[in-house]
Enzyme design. Structure first.
Site, PDB file in Angstrom:
ATOM      1  N   SER A 142       0.855  -1.189   0.000  1.00 36.72           N
ATOM      2  CA  SER A 142       0.000   0.000   0.000  1.00 36.72           C
ATOM      3  C   SER A 142       0.887   1.235   0.000  1.00 36.72           C
ATOM      4  O   SER A 142       2.067   1.155   0.389  1.00 36.72           O
ATOM      5  CB  SER A 142      -0.857  -0.024   1.268  1.00 36.72           C
ATOM      6  N   TYR A 155      -2.244  -1.110  10.672  1.00 40.41           N
ATOM      7  CA  TYR A 155      -2.276  -1.387   9.224  1.00 40.41           C
ATOM      8  C   TYR A 155      -0.928  -1.030   8.597  1.00 40.41           C
ATOM      9  O   TYR A 155      -0.353  -1.817   7.852  1.00 40.41           O
ATOM     10  CB  TYR A 155      -3.410  -0.577   8.593  1.00 40.41           C
TER      11      TYR A 155
HETATM   12  P1  NDP Z   1     -11.767  -5.348  -0.471  1.00 42.63           P
HETATM   13  O1  NDP Z   1     -12.196  -5.244   0.945  1.00 42.63           O
HETATM   14  O2  NDP Z   1     -12.753  -5.082  -1.550  1.00 42.63           O
HETATM   15  O3  NDP Z   1     -11.103  -6.769  -0.749  1.00 42.63           O
HETATM   16  C1  NDP Z   1     -10.347  -7.455   0.207  1.00 42.63           C
HETATM   17  C2  NDP Z   1     -10.320  -8.913  -0.174  1.00 42.63           C
HETATM   18  O4  NDP Z   1      -9.512  -9.614   0.770  1.00 42.63           O
HETATM   19  C3  NDP Z   1     -11.695  -9.551  -0.155  1.00 42.63           C
HETATM   20  O5  NDP Z   1     -11.809 -10.406  -1.282  1.00 42.63           O
HETATM   21  C4  NDP Z   1     -11.695 -10.362   1.128  1.00 42.63           C
HETATM   22  O6  NDP Z   1     -12.489 -11.507   0.927  1.00 42.63           O
HETATM   23  C5  NDP Z   1     -10.227 -10.750   1.213  1.00 42.63           C
HETATM   24  N1  NDP Z   1      -9.800 -11.118   2.556  1.00 42.63           N
HETATM   25  C6  NDP Z   1      -9.746 -10.355   3.668  1.00 42.63           C
HETATM   26  N2  NDP Z   1      -9.318 -11.078   4.720  1.00 42.63           N
HETATM   27  C7  NDP Z   1      -9.082 -12.334   4.249  1.00 42.63           C
HETATM   28  C8  NDP Z   1      -8.634 -13.539   4.831  1.00 42.63           C
HETATM   29  N3  NDP Z   1      -8.330 -13.626   6.138  1.00 42.63           N
HETATM   30  N4  NDP Z   1      -8.526 -14.634   4.049  1.00 42.63           N
HETATM   31  C9  NDP Z   1      -8.833 -14.585   2.735  1.00 42.63           C
HETATM   32  N5  NDP Z   1      -9.254 -13.467   2.125  1.00 42.63           N
HETATM   33  C10 NDP Z   1      -9.382 -12.353   2.867  1.00 42.63           C
HETATM   34  O7  NDP Z   1     -10.546  -4.335  -0.588  1.00 42.63           O
HETATM   35  P2  NDP Z   1      -9.364  -4.113  -1.673  1.00 42.63           P
HETATM   36  O8  NDP Z   1      -9.655  -4.774  -2.932  1.00 42.63           O
HETATM   37  O9  NDP Z   1      -9.096  -2.671  -1.654  1.00 42.63           O
HETATM   38  O10 NDP Z   1      -8.159  -4.833  -0.917  1.00 42.63           O
HETATM   39  C11 NDP Z   1      -7.178  -5.593  -1.567  1.00 42.63           C
HETATM   40  C12 NDP Z   1      -5.814  -5.231  -1.029  1.00 42.63           C
HETATM   41  O11 NDP Z   1      -5.517  -3.896  -1.397  1.00 42.63           O
HETATM   42  C13 NDP Z   1      -5.661  -5.307   0.479  1.00 42.63           C
HETATM   43  O12 NDP Z   1      -4.448  -5.943   0.800  1.00 42.63           O
HETATM   44  C14 NDP Z   1      -5.634  -3.837   0.892  1.00 42.63           C
HETATM   45  O13 NDP Z   1      -4.931  -3.640   2.093  1.00 42.63           O
HETATM   46  C15 NDP Z   1      -4.927  -3.232  -0.299  1.00 42.63           C
HETATM   47  N6  NDP Z   1      -5.078  -1.787  -0.462  1.00 42.63           N
HETATM   48  C16 NDP Z   1      -6.312  -1.214  -0.690  1.00 42.63           C
HETATM   49  C17 NDP Z   1      -6.422   0.148  -0.850  1.00 42.63           C
HETATM   50  C18 NDP Z   1      -7.727   0.822  -1.065  1.00 42.63           C
HETATM   51  O14 NDP Z   1      -7.806   2.066  -0.995  1.00 42.63           O
HETATM   52  N7  NDP Z   1      -8.787   0.120  -1.373  1.00 42.63           N
HETATM   53  C19 NDP Z   1      -5.230   1.014  -0.788  1.00 42.63           C
HETATM   54  C20 NDP Z   1      -3.992   0.311  -0.599  1.00 42.63           C
HETATM   55  C21 NDP Z   1      -3.939  -1.039  -0.435  1.00 42.63           C
HETATM   56  P3  NDP Z   1     -13.377 -12.282   2.034  1.00 42.63           P
HETATM   57  O15 NDP Z   1     -13.963 -11.259   2.941  1.00 42.63           O
HETATM   58  O16 NDP Z   1     -14.376 -13.002   1.169  1.00 42.63           O
HETATM   59  O17 NDP Z   1     -12.420 -13.216   2.700  1.00 42.63           O
END
Ligand code: NDP
Length: 245
Positions: A142, A155
């Site tokens: 990130s 985080y």
């Molecule tokens: P979302 O919340 O839309 O997606 C997160 C995904 O991670 C979901 O598919 C969720 O699926 C999965 N997830 C969370 N915890 C677990 C777990 N324990 N096991 C398996 N899957 C898990 O957010 P983003 O698409 O934004 O997030 C993706 C990545 O991008 C993350 O690492 C986030 O930190 C990073 N990020 C996002 C930013 C933003 O502004 N959106 C900025 C910078 C980085 P489920 O709940 O079905 O398990």
């Protein structure tokens, strides 16, 4: 003309494929001819996405923070495909709380998903990535893995840790031909940050003209589609208007 490697019939595992960046990336990889394993906890969401994607998508519900589930995921990948070309470590959670008011259970949840999840998946994936030309591990850190942001300290700790882990891992795996890369997004329109009031999140994303998940998916496909000897080590991709942090 821009030259990109043909990705057809490559095999990828995308964690966090049930929404946001992971979902968009799974969709784009399938369009590029890649066979994609969709991993996350919400089986119904994964199955709905896979139903749209057809035969190229396989659903394996997995909590990446759970060592046993991750072992089972990669054992299944090995059995089905005999190897792996791309691990996209994307699953992650946000946790907003000024540190003095933060809760130890939430530290645990955040570290389990954002750090242990990556360690478990990477460890289990390496044996399957060996001997596959152009293999790659790409992990979503990130902008918060490069800069601290008040209210996001735990985080930030997980995302900074990922950067350090990858710098060492890159040096360990280069000689085996496994590329180790990072993508560091700024603000993206996804479900992330759901412990912040929805209106505040929406306002911030509106004011920044935030990225869409597809913008990050393109960064991943660009880096994966480079020649086998080319490592795009790090992509920090942010909305133009996000000048802080
Ligand atoms: P979302 O919340 O839309 O997606 C997160 C995904 O991670 C979901 O598919 C969720 O699926 C999965 N997830 C969370 N915890 C677990 C777990 N324990 N096991 C398996 N899957 C898990 O957010 P983003 O698409 O934004 O997030 C993706 C990545 O991008 C993350 O690492 C986030 O930190 C990073 N990020 C996002 C930013 C933003 O502004 N959106 C900025 C910078 C980085 P489920 O709940 O079905 O398990």
């Amino acid at each position: 003309m821009m030259k990109m490697k043909d990705l057809s019939n490559k095999v990828a595992v995308v964690t966090g494929a049930s929404s946001g960046i992971g979902e968009a990336t799974a969709r784009l990889l399938v369009q590029e001819g890649v066979r994609v394993v969709l991993a996350a906890r919400r089986r119904d969401r994964l199955e709905a996405i896979a139903a749209e994607l057809g035969d190229a998508a396989v659903v394996i519900p997995t909590d990446v923070g759970d060592h046993q589930q991750v072992r089972a995921l990669f054992a299944d990948v090995g059995k089905r495909f005999g190897g792996l070309d791309l691990l996209f470590n994307n699953a992650g959670v946000g946790y907003y709380a000024p540190f003095a008011e933060s809760k130890a259970e939430e530290w645990q949840r955040t570290i389990d998903a954002n750090l242990y999840g990556i360690l478990h998946c990477t460890h289990a994936a390496i044996p399957w990535l060996r001997g596959r030309p152009g293999a790659m591990i790409s992990t979503v850190s990130s902008v918060g893995g490069r800069y601290g942001i008040a209210g996001w300290s735990v985080y930030n700790a997980t995302k900074f840790a990922v950067v350090g882990f990858h710098d060492a891992l890159r040096k360990e795996l280069a000689a085996e031909g496994i590329r180790v890369a990072l993508i560091e997004p700024g603000a993206v329109w996804t479900e992330w940050g759901n412990n912040v009031p929805a209106e505040a999140m929406r306002e911030r994303r509106m004011s920044l003209d935030a990225l869409h998940p597809e913008d990050v998916a393109q960064a991943l496909v660009y880096s994966f589609a480079q020649p086998d000897n080319v490592l795009v080590e790090e992509i920090l991709v942010r909305p133009l208007l996000q000048t802080s942090p």
